[in-house]
Design a protein around this motif. Structure first.
Motif, PDB file in Angstrom:
ATOM      1  N   THR C  81       0.837  -1.156  -0.153  1.00 36.05           N
ATOM      2  CA  THR C  81       0.031  -0.104   0.015  1.00 36.05           C
ATOM      3  C   THR C  81       0.867   1.264   0.050  1.00 36.05           C
ATOM      4  N   ALA C  82       0.379   2.468   0.234  1.00 37.51           N
ATOM      5  CA  ALA C  82       1.065   3.560   0.061  1.00 37.51           C
ATOM      6  C   ALA C  82       1.840   3.925   1.371  1.00 37.51           C
ATOM      7  N   ARG C  83       1.698   3.115   2.362  1.00 36.64           N
ATOM      8  CA  ARG C  83       2.710   3.357   3.641  1.00 36.64           C
ATOM      9  C   ARG C  83       4.015   3.598   3.434  1.00 36.64           C
ATOM     10  N   ARG C  84       4.816   4.338   4.061  1.00 35.61           N
ATOM     11  CA  ARG C  84       5.930   4.799   3.918  1.00 35.61           C
ATOM     12  C   ARG C  84       6.854   3.787   4.736  1.00 35.61           C
ATOM     13  N   VAL C  85       8.082   3.896   4.069  1.00 33.21           N
ATOM     14  CA  VAL C  85       9.059   3.126   4.916  1.00 33.21           C
ATOM     15  C   VAL C  85      10.004   3.959   5.692  1.00 33.21           C
ATOM     16  N   LEU C  86      10.433   3.807   7.035  1.00 36.00           N
ATOM     17  CA  LEU C  86      11.170   4.728   7.777  1.00 36.00           C
ATOM     18  C   LEU C  86      12.730   4.117   7.835  1.00 36.00           C
ATOM     19  N   ALA C  87      13.612   5.160   8.076  1.00 32.36           N
ATOM     20  CA  ALA C  87      14.731   4.893   8.606  1.00 32.36           C
ATOM     21  C   ALA C  87      15.041   5.636   9.713  1.00 32.36           C
ATOM     22  N   ALA C  88      15.548   5.578  10.767  1.00 29.75           N
ATOM     23  CA  ALA C  88      15.681   6.562  11.855  1.00 29.75           C
ATOM     24  C   ALA C  88      16.720   6.177  12.702  1.00 29.75           C
ATOM     25  N   GLU C  89      17.364   7.305  13.436  1.00 27.82           N
ATOM     26  CA  GLU C  89      18.455   7.339  14.082  1.00 27.82           C
ATOM     27  C   GLU C  89      17.895   7.947  15.536  1.00 27.82           C
ATOM     28  N   SER C  90      18.296   7.210  16.457  1.00 30.52           N
ATOM     29  CA  SER C  90      17.614   7.683  17.930  1.00 30.52           C
ATOM     30  C   SER C  90      18.742   7.134  18.939  1.00 30.52           C
ATOM     31  N   GLY C  91      19.461   8.075  19.604  1.00 34.50           N
ATOM     32  CA  GLY C  91      20.556   7.563  20.789  1.00 34.50           C
ATOM     33  C   GLY C  91      21.540   6.615  19.755  1.00 34.50           C
ATOM     34  N   PRO C  92      22.014   5.874  20.404  1.00 34.34           N
ATOM     35  CA  PRO C  92      23.069   5.038  19.646  1.00 34.34           C
ATOM     36  C   PRO C  92      22.763   3.909  18.693  1.00 34.34           C
ATOM     37  N   TYR C  93      21.508   4.065  18.159  1.00 40.13           N
ATOM     38  CA  TYR C  93      20.735   2.876  17.479  1.00 40.13           C
ATOM     39  C   TYR C  93      20.185   3.658  16.027  1.00 40.13           C
ATOM     40  N   ARG C  94      20.258   2.651  15.113  1.00 40.28           N
ATOM     41  CA  ARG C  94      19.509   3.067  13.869  1.00 40.28           C
ATOM     42  C   ARG C  94      18.414   2.059  13.573  1.00 40.28           C
ATOM     43  N   PHE C  95      17.334   2.478  12.848  1.00 38.72           N
ATOM     44  CA  PHE C  95      16.058   1.260  12.855  1.00 38.72           C
ATOM     45  C   PHE C  95      15.538   1.652  11.604  1.00 38.72           C
ATOM     46  N   VAL C  96      15.130   0.439  10.779  1.00 41.54           N
ATOM     47  CA  VAL C  96      14.581   0.406   9.389  1.00 41.54           C
ATOM     48  C   VAL C  96      13.183  -0.429   9.852  1.00 41.54           C
ATOM     49  N   GLY C  97      12.357   0.261   9.352  1.00 40.87           N
ATOM     50  CA  GLY C  97      10.799  -0.584   9.470  1.00 40.87           C
ATOM     51  C   GLY C  97       9.671   0.024   8.510  1.00 40.87           C
ATOM     52  N   PRO C  98       8.635  -0.263   8.506  1.00 44.96           N
ATOM     53  CA  PRO C  98       7.439   0.360   7.906  1.00 44.96           C
ATOM     54  C   PRO C  98       6.781   1.287   8.918  1.00 44.96           C
ATOM     55  N   ASP C  99       6.384   2.270   8.199  1.00 44.38           N
ATOM     56  CA  ASP C  99       5.584   3.374   8.905  1.00 44.38           C
ATOM     57  C   ASP C  99       4.317   3.163   9.400  1.00 44.38           C
ATOM     58  N   ASN C 100       4.055   2.263  10.301  1.00 37.63           N
ATOM     59  CA  ASN C 100       2.799   1.810  10.767  1.00 37.63           C
ATOM     60  C   ASN C 100       2.801   2.153  12.177  1.00 37.63           C
ATOM     61  N   GLY C 101       3.703   2.550  12.871  1.00 42.81           N
ATOM     62  CA  GLY C 101       3.820   2.688  14.446  1.00 42.81           C
ATOM     63  C   GLY C 101       4.599   1.518  14.929  1.00 42.81           C
TER      64      GLY C 101
END
Lengths: 267, 267, 267
Positions: C81-101
């Motif tokens: 679907t049109a949901r986005r994919v996120l990449a993020a950095e927070s503190g010492p970590y990074r994250f990749v995942g769908p933008d669904n919460g």
């Protein structure tokens, strides 16, 4: 102690359910302390709280791993009680786990000339800052294993002791001309692993009975029985196993742990 | 042959049950021989003895891994019989597994210019000292893979051969204006993977029927159907899959392998 | 960013079923791009499509991993679907995942001084050549994580954004002198994890009720209850859990997610 490449090798075995994060977070604790650790799963999702079955697997499988490996073994139904946590060294391996018998067979079974060295881990000295009373695998045993992986001598983890909880794995017994044992557990295929060791049945034409039901002779492989037929063979643990070709012996024979297994010499 | 970092990469796929130590002990055998090996699980717990399903996965998934990878593939219901053990090289990959068709599709499907090289492994030369007749994954295939990972040329493992057991994966067939195939298996979500390749349905407005039941057009995603509704789409294997949004098509449609799947052009 | 040994660490969490090759092939995609990556499984086989449960686990477990880890999190019922994919950095970590919460609680919960940086991944720029509309874990998120593991700055993956889909994890609420919450899920042992945080019950003699059924006081461990008896305790997530010693609370209490859990101060 490390493997020949210098990489500290941690082998994990537990009854943690396969779809839970318990094993994963233990790995996080180890890697946070020993970034170059290599983590290998021996088995998880073992029957919950079945210390004897996990102890059998640990004893039988450990020697397939390279010298220097640290085994982190967590089947710990007594977590949060006064039971101790052990770290031990025996032959080329080290072990961390609860003092409930889980480590006893592998320590007793190491064929090295020297007896194992065992310490009761100083839980308060080893445990992580954040902690719970219900997950010592993460909070105590993983950091203890990490210390060993990082090169700490065993004795720095606690006080030497020599009275670990003992666990005698079920073995076959003679009854007249027969060997009598029991079903220990079934694997994921439904094969029944028994307490009868294949070596005692060498030299002779033995037939196997499960709760009195004749399953025929001990065969070398599945190859000589028809699809759907039950047979007995010497399994990969060196023990008599009962299997159904292309099927589940557990379901087909309605088998449960503790059922009587008997080996009789054919007349 | 190693990956670009010089680390020998071993990719494992098997039908060994997830809560058993069979995969773990194979890893121990590999690491005991190749301490710097990197072990990655492609999949385990595949349907027991279903060689075709594992062969399909191996063929479709192998090329996602880096060049130099050695695949250790064990779905081996004929263990202990006279079936051969194969080692092979095709394109940038090498493979070890039983000669029961498991390796055939991936070897036949490699789009390299040169045909694969295959040897029948000399089992007695390769096998470990301790051994059983029921676990050649541990006793023969893991040490064979370890030799390849350690740099041994393929031909040192056995004798060249060119008659591996063949396995033709089910494919769709034309029936008039339709494409007809079958349900191959379901994944853990309950999605039904079929033998119809999505590419044959390009350019047209195809509708899918499962055992005569109309499931509507082939859709791009789940997004356009309601929760609980069944639909057909081109899945991640490039094949037509039948899925139920937020549910299990296997349960909802009471589906089993072999069921007829038909694609018809909408009028 | 890498761990202290310079090895890029990728931690995977997903609802991919345990016996499918989905996780394995994502690892292949990462290793093909970052040959020296170290891959660790936090958990797989999580309840299908249950974003809140996976988000809770990710938030609670992330900080046990070493700084520099990249988390690849895939619970993605809206794939295609049109949901986005996120990449993020927070503190010492990074994250990749769908933008669904899925990433929201761990990003909101990081106790670092600086707010997280988030980008909406440019899917067309990141995705692999071969691709599907039904498996963005393999086709988009794994290569995005690989870029981060290889050292690419977060902003090279897409455009900064600050409106990720939010997810509020259920928490306990006051009702008079009680705390009221619900059963969130059960783990593989059958222990029930609730929305009540153990910290709010500090200092007092609280008793727990499940759908009105009194389960007695919150205990420190299993040790003080009899085999087969139900009890409440503070689990390894810091939340109230309901457990049956040597058994499954889910089965024994016929419990399902959403059931009311109440903590009352004993008179």
């Amino acid at each position: 102690m490390t493997d020949r490449t210098g990489r500290p090798l941690c082998v994990l075995i537990s009854d943690f359910p396969l779809a839970d994060p318990y094993v994963g977070v233990m790995k996080g604790v180890v890697l946070s302390r020993v970034p170059d650790a290599v983590l290998v799963d021996l088995a998880h999702g073992l029957p919950p709280g079945n210390v004897a079955w996990a102890a059998l697997q640990l004893r039988e499988q450990a020697s397939y791993f390279p010298p220097g490996a640290v085994f982190l073994a967590v089947v710990d139904p007594g977590v949060g009680t006064a039971r101790r946590v052990l770290a031990a060294e025996s032959g080329p391996y080290r072990f961390v786990g609860p003092d409930n018998g889980l480590l006893h067979p592998v320590l007793a079974g190491q064929a090295s000339g020297t007896p194992p060295r065992i310490v009761a881990v100083d839980v308060e000295a080893v445990r992580i800052e954040r902690r719970s009373e219900t997950f010592h695998g993460r909070d105590v045993m993983a950091p203890a294993a990490a210390r060993l992986l990082a090169g700490a001598p065993l004795e720095t983890l606690g006080s030497r002791m020599d009275d670990p909880v003992e666990l005698r794995l079920p073995a076959g017994r003679r009854e007249g001309g027969s060997w009598v044992g029991e079903v220990l557990a079934s694997d994921g295929y439904g094969n029944l692993v028994t307490s009868l060791e294949g070596s005692v049945l060498a030299g002779g034409d033995w037939r196997i009975r499960l709760e009195g039901r004749d399953l025929g002779p001990v065969r070398a492989t599945f190859g000589s029985v028809a699809s759907g037929e039950a047979t007995a063979l010497v399994g990969s643990l060196g023990r008599i196993e009962i299997a159904v070709r292309d099927g589940s012996a557990r379901e087909r024979l309605d088998a449960t742990p503790g059922m009587r297994v008997e080996a009789r010499l054919a007349p």
